[in-house]
Design an enzyme around this catalytic site. Structure first.
Site, PDB file in Angstrom:
ATOM      1  N   ILE A  11      27.477  41.053  26.918  1.00 25.67           N
ATOM      2  CA  ILE A  11      26.341  41.505  27.050  1.00 25.67           C
ATOM      3  C   ILE A  11      25.071  40.743  27.330  1.00 25.67           C
ATOM      4  O   ILE A  11      24.435  41.080  28.113  1.00 25.67           O
ATOM      5  CB  ILE A  11      25.904  42.202  25.854  1.00 25.67           C
ATOM      6  CG1 ILE A  11      26.879  43.574  25.194  1.00 25.67           C
ATOM      7  CG2 ILE A  11      24.348  42.857  25.837  1.00 25.67           C
ATOM      8  CD1 ILE A  11      26.629  44.082  24.051  1.00 25.67           C
ATOM      9  N   LYS A  46      24.664  44.048  10.425  1.00 26.12           N
ATOM     10  CA  LYS A  46      23.985  44.443  11.197  1.00 26.12           C
ATOM     11  C   LYS A  46      22.658  45.588  10.838  1.00 26.12           C
ATOM     12  O   LYS A  46      21.682  45.436  11.349  1.00 26.12           O
ATOM     13  CB  LYS A  46      24.774  45.435  12.541  1.00 26.12           C
ATOM     14  CG  LYS A  46      25.418  44.507  13.377  1.00 26.12           C
ATOM     15  CD  LYS A  46      24.761  43.834  14.255  1.00 26.12           C
ATOM     16  CE  LYS A  46      25.973  43.034  15.232  1.00 26.12           C
ATOM     17  NZ  LYS A  46      25.250  42.156  16.350  1.00 26.12           N
ATOM     18  N   TYR A  96      34.550  49.296  11.566  1.00 25.64           N
ATOM     19  CA  TYR A  96      33.571  48.069  11.785  1.00 25.64           C
ATOM     20  C   TYR A  96      33.329  47.451  10.552  1.00 25.64           C
ATOM     21  O   TYR A  96      32.771  46.173  10.596  1.00 25.64           O
ATOM     22  CB  TYR A  96      32.193  49.041  12.375  1.00 25.64           C
ATOM     23  CG  TYR A  96      31.258  47.920  12.953  1.00 25.64           C
ATOM     24  CD1 TYR A  96      31.501  47.370  14.161  1.00 25.64           C
ATOM     25  CD2 TYR A  96      29.903  48.135  12.408  1.00 25.64           C
ATOM     26  CE1 TYR A  96      30.543  46.515  14.647  1.00 25.64           C
ATOM     27  CE2 TYR A  96      29.007  47.162  13.225  1.00 25.64           C
ATOM     28  CZ  TYR A  96      29.342  46.444  14.191  1.00 25.64           C
ATOM     29  OH  TYR A  96      28.513  45.648  14.729  1.00 25.64           O
TER      30      TYR A  96
END
Length: 258
Positions: A24, A166, A159
């Site tokens: 990314i 996060k 996850y």
């Protein structure tokens, strides 16, 4: 459009997190460079350098520096080099995260203390450190941008502990946006849809997550690193001067689905 009229012409920034051409961070660096920015690039260690340096050289990066945020003093050295070379900075892109595999693949309930602390250290606290070091160099304001995922807001199977980590990162974005706003420094989180990056490959059953994203997103497609890069470039530009503290989803609309 002439170079002087490109959206990011005259802006200089640091991009952290390139591992290879699928990262990314590389998508962000590529688009931001195309839009006129100068970019400083970091690589994790000697093993990573052989993959990152050719990409950085292709972007004409004036600074290509080692950075392990867990190594004492390395982050300070990066910002010292930026100050010596440029004198100031306009943006920082933070695109790094880590969690030990045993903790990533286990339940949140069973996460080890050391694994949790390391995940927070690399994935969240390093963004705070970068903001603190960038602040005095953002003499004309600037943008601090980090990367999250939908699992910060909703439970996403497999996850696991990275969801709470996060979530902390997204909350940190809001608080730093409040604190740094008077200095013209904007703070953003981008939340891309699932991407086939090296980091994502560590998530269990990742192919299933990809298939689900394609099936359920209104656009019925995966986003790519250029999609994320375009959003990152916009948020770093003067066109986004009234935006701060938000989580911007780049996921084909997946996040709106029940």
């Amino acid at each position: 459009m002439s170079p002087s009229h490109l959206p990011l012409a005259g802006k200089r920034g640091l991009i952290v997190g390139i591992a290879n051409e699928h990262s990314i961070a590389y998508g962000c660096a590529k688009i931001m460079r195309e839009q006129g920015a100068e970019v400083a690039i970091t690589y994790l260690n000697e093993k990573a350098e052989k993959f990152v340096r050719p990409l950085a050289e292709g972007l004409a990066a004036p600074l290509i520096l080692p950075l392990d945020v867990q190594a004492d003093g390395q982050l300070e050295q990066v910002f010292a080099a930026i100050e010596e070379t440029w004198g100031q900075i306009d943006f920082v892109v933070h695109s790094i995260a880590f969690c030990p595999m045993d903790d990533l693949h286990g339940r949140v309930t069973d996460c080890s203390r050391d694994g949790f602390l390391q995940a927070m250290r690399v994935s969240c606290y390093s963004f705070i450190e970068m903001a603190r070091l960038a602040e005095p160099l953002m003499k004309n304001g600037g943008a601090l941008i980090t990367m999250s995922y939908h699992g910060a807001d909703k439970v996403v199977e497999n996850y696991n502990i990275m969801g709470p980590v996060k979530a902390a990162l997204e909350s940190t974005t809001r608080y730093m946006a409040h604190e740094l706003g008077p200095k013209g420094i904007r703070v953003h989180t981008i939340s891309p849809g699932p991407l086939k990056t090296r980091a994502a490959s560590g998530i269990a059953h990742f192919d299933q997550l990809i298939d689900d994203a394609i099936a359920r997103a209104p656009q019925n497609r995966l986003v790519d690193i250029e999609d994320v890069g375009n959003t990152c470039a916009f948020l770093a530009s003067d066109a986004a001067r009234a935006l701060t503290g938000e989580v911007t989803y780049v996921d084909g609309g997946f996040n709106i689905m029940a």
